[in-house]
Enzyme design. Structure first.
Site, PDB file in Angstrom:
ATOM      1  N   GLU A  45     -27.164  -7.978  10.581  1.00  0.00           N
ATOM      2  CA  GLU A  45     -28.111  -9.060  10.716  1.00  0.00           C
ATOM      3  C   GLU A  45     -27.599 -10.249  11.605  1.00  0.00           C
ATOM      4  OE1 GLU A  45     -30.566 -12.321   7.932  1.00  0.00           O
ATOM      5  OE2 GLU A  45     -29.114 -11.011   6.980  1.00  0.00           O
ATOM      6  N   CYS A 243     -32.849 -11.695   5.907  1.00  0.00           N
ATOM      7  CA  CYS A 243     -33.785 -12.919   6.054  1.00  0.00           C
ATOM      8  C   CYS A 243     -34.377 -13.244   7.230  1.00  0.00           C
ATOM      9  CB  CYS A 243     -32.865 -14.011   5.287  1.00  0.00           C
ATOM     10  SG  CYS A 243     -32.209 -13.742   3.757  1.00  0.00           S
ATOM     11  N   ASN A 374     -38.022  -7.267   2.984  1.00  0.00           N
ATOM     12  CA  ASN A 374     -36.700  -7.682   2.841  1.00  0.00           C
ATOM     13  C   ASN A 374     -36.522  -8.591   1.763  1.00  0.00           C
ATOM     14  OD1 ASN A 374     -33.751  -7.823   3.413  1.00  0.00           O
ATOM     15  ND2 ASN A 374     -34.181  -9.987   3.621  1.00  0.00           N
ATOM     16  N   GLU A 375     -35.904  -8.297   0.637  1.00  0.00           N
ATOM     17  CA  GLU A 375     -35.963  -9.091  -0.573  1.00  0.00           C
ATOM     18  C   GLU A 375     -36.977  -9.842  -0.940  1.00  0.00           C
ATOM     19  OE1 GLU A 375     -32.534 -12.033  -0.169  1.00  0.00           O
ATOM     20  OE2 GLU A 375     -30.991 -10.248  -0.530  1.00  0.00           O
TER      21      GLU A 375
END
Length: 655
Positions: A45, A243, A374-375
């Site tokens: 990331e 994120c 994502n999440e």
């Protein structure tokens, strides 16, 4: 009284004294699962200056003047000052991806009177005797302008230089470049461009790269950082996050189509880590996408890993804005997923396959899987995922889809998703856990009772977070040892968990927002943490089949403070045993091997050990905690292995 004294002595010796031998029963002839080739991978990331200022080797910050403050990272000097000599212009209607450029009026015969100096990413790491490639886009009506390019060290001494006289372009944008050599090593160098002569010149995409990029690719990646990944032989690379996939809101989400094609046509985006943590504010943190989806695929191919892209599912970060795309407007997001598969795998005659080929890779990248979201969590995620899954499976039936289980490994959010995703028969559930060391020790049996068939688990982000002075949590030996213990349970359950990756991957010593991290760098140096060596040892010794390892008819997951697992490495004809001793004293185990006729009289022992649980690696002492390899002698039907205090031990023995 005598009996009580004997009991006391026994208990004392069992806990503090010389440990009695334990026997590990290893049923080498009864494998229970195949170890997937993707078992251990890496997760990238763009956090902690992981891309710009990190693995992407560009040394110039804000090279195209697209930051919120167009001259951030630049210092303009004039003597004497002339109003309007340096202007930031915007051509948004003609070039939405790269609208700004600099217009500079040369100072005439006033030599050295106007200069632009770039500070780099916390400075520029420059190496003695290495060549550097300076380039820029420009447009000018005049041929009377000269540019002097110099590298300055921290004391403003010139350590490299070049000169150019850009020819007139009749107002058309052209590229010019020159290579020059540095005569000194400097961690905090700066780039100075002096404008001389007469006339006006427009400047954009001002760039400086070292020649020693990965595989020598111009405009490529920092070689030492890629080498650290290649040395792990990862089974997959998950990218680009994290994120940043979600974005603070959907306008700041990651859009892969804006990260491919010519570098000067890739649209810059603010990095959400620019402002996420006030205690580690990074107002100069943007994504230029010089490292884009084509480069990610290329990197995966270079290191022999499966590519695993993650795409936005129509949901922004639920902790920040929780912005959603209405279901009726989700089609463009789904089409992005379908187009990405074509970009990666399609023939050169297809729309997106042709773009890949034009970028220099006519062969397909053989993409087999993709993460959707994502999440993300909640029923709104399940209904969006279902639409993605239906469309992708209809066109590519064998394609694997990885789905989010939210931010935590338990609780109501996790339970809702775990149940819902299994009902949808989703290929993988992506579990994340950032927890204290004790959680990892206590959860070594987490996957023992998971179903063996159906939906698999992807341990997509995990890290042990020891207590420490906020905000920095150290990559200390306790953290690494706890993950080593936990991974014995992951390995034992390879029929359930088919992929696992530590997170985050990279961090700059002066530009991090989140810790701990796997690999740390400054502008010139790099080191792996104890966590890095744990991950590397698992990845390089994953074997091919899991075999049962028990003590007293139970899996070894905390008894006598030991954790263990075993695999066969069939091509090498070896049994690989991983053992963690979490006590501050030596322990000894005996190996009872079943299902093999004989074993060699010697074995390889790789040990990762440190007496101080707070021990760390650093730029100055990069191998303070690093694997040590020895040969041990094996004797008897149940050979003995001694385990050092606070140690992760890997035994490879031939059968």
């Amino acid at each position: 009284m005598k009996q009580k004294l004997q009991i006391f002595i026994f208990l004392f010796l069992a806990h503090y004294g010389i440990a009695q031998d334990k026997t590990f029963v290893i049923r080498a002839g009864a494998p229970v699962a195949v170890v997937p080739s993707t078992m251990y991978g890496v997760f990238f990331e763009d956090i902690n200056m992981g891309a710009d200022g990190g693995i992407y080797a560009e040394l110039v910050k804000n090279r195209s003047f697209e930051f919120f403050k167009p001259l951030m990272g630049w210092k303009v000097e004039q003597n004497p000052f002339r109003e309007g000599a340096v202007l930031v212009l915007n051509r948004k209607e003609q070039n939405t991806a790269n609208p700004r450029f600099l217009r500079v009026a040369a100072p005439g015969n006033q030599q050295g009177a106007l200069s632009l100096t770039n500070e780099g990413f916390r400075g520029m790491g420059i190496k003695k005797d290495l060549h550097y490639d300076f380039s820029f886009m420009y447009a000018t009506q005049s041929s009377g302008i000269k540019l002097s390019v110099t590298l300055l060290n921290a004391k403003d001494r010139v350590i490299g230089s070049a000169a150019l006289a850009p020819p007139a372009t009749a107002g058309q944008w052209k590229k010019q470049e020159i290579r020059f050599i540095a005569n000194e090593t400097e961690e905090k160098a700066r780039l100075k461009i002096s404008v001389e002569g007469s006339g006006t010149i427009d400047l954009d995409m001002i760039s400086l790269f070292p020649e020693d990029t990965w595989k020598g690719r111009k405009g490529g990646m920092r070689a030492d950082m890629v080498q650290m990944l290649a040395d792990m032989k990862p089974g997959f690379i998950r990218f680009p996050g994290g994120c940043i996939v979600e974005g603070f809101d959907l306008s700041q989400r990651y859009q892969w189509k804006k990260t491919i094609g010519p570098i000067e046509e890739r649209q810059l985006l603010i990095n959400r880590w620019n402002f996420e943590f006030p205690h580690r504010s990074a107002p100069d943190y943007f994504q230029t996408f010089g490292l884009g989806f084509f480069e990610y695929f290329q990197l995966a191919a270079d290191v022999g890993a499966e590519p695993l892209p993650i795409l936005n599912c129509g949901m922004a970060c639920q902790f920040n804005s929780a912005e959603l795309v209405p279901l009726a407007e989700l089609d463009p997001y789904i089409q992005d997923a379908l187009d990405l598969i074509e970009f990666a795998n399609g023939p050169v005659t297809s729309t997106w396959g042709k773009i890949r080929a034009n970028m220099g890779h006519p062969e397909p990248f053989h993409l087999k899987m993709m993460g959707v979201g994502n999440e993300n969590w909640g029923p709104q995620y399940l209904e969006r995922l279902q639409l993605f899954q239906k469309a992708i499976k209809a066109k590519y039936p064998g394609f694997k889809i990885i789905a989010s289980s939210g931010t935590d490994p338990d609780g109501s959010r996790f339970d809702l998703l775990n149940k819902g995703l299994r009902a949808l028969n989703t290929d993988f559930i992506d579990e994340h856990y950032y927890r204290p060391p004790q959680w990892f020790f206590s959860n070594a049996k987490r996957y023992d009772q998971y179903p063996r068939s159906g939906t698999k688990v992807f341990a997509g982000e995990y890290a042990s977070h020891p207590a420490g002075v906020a905000p920095e949590k150290k990559n200390n030996w306790l953290a690494a040892l706890s993950v080593a213990a936990f991974l014995t349970g992951v390995e034992r359950n390879a029929a359930v968990v088919e992929m696992a990756s530590y997170a985050p991957l990279f961090a700059h010593t002066e530009g991090w927002q989140w810790s701990p991290d796997l690999i740390w760098v400054n502008n010139l140096k790099i080191f792996g943490t104890p966590d890095y060596y744990v991950q590397k040892l698992y990845a390089l010794n994953k074997g091919t089949k899991v075999v049962p390892l028990t003590m007293n008819n139970e899996v070894v997951a905390g008894q006598d403070s030991l954790y263990a697992s075993a695999v066969l490495d069939e091509p090498a004809h070896e049994i690989v045993i991983k053992i963690v001793n979490t006590l501050p004293r030596e322990q000894s185990v005996r190996l009872q091997l079943q299902g093999v006729k004989k074993i060699a009289s010697a074995a390889k022992l790789i040990r990762l050990q440190h007496d101080d649980l707070n021990g760390v690696n650093s730029i100055g002492n990069p191998r303070n905690i690093a694997p040590q390899e020895t040969v041990i002698r094996l004797s008897g039907k149940q050979p003995q292995v001694r385990l050092a205090p606070y140690s992760f031990n890997l035994v490879r023995l031939r059968y």
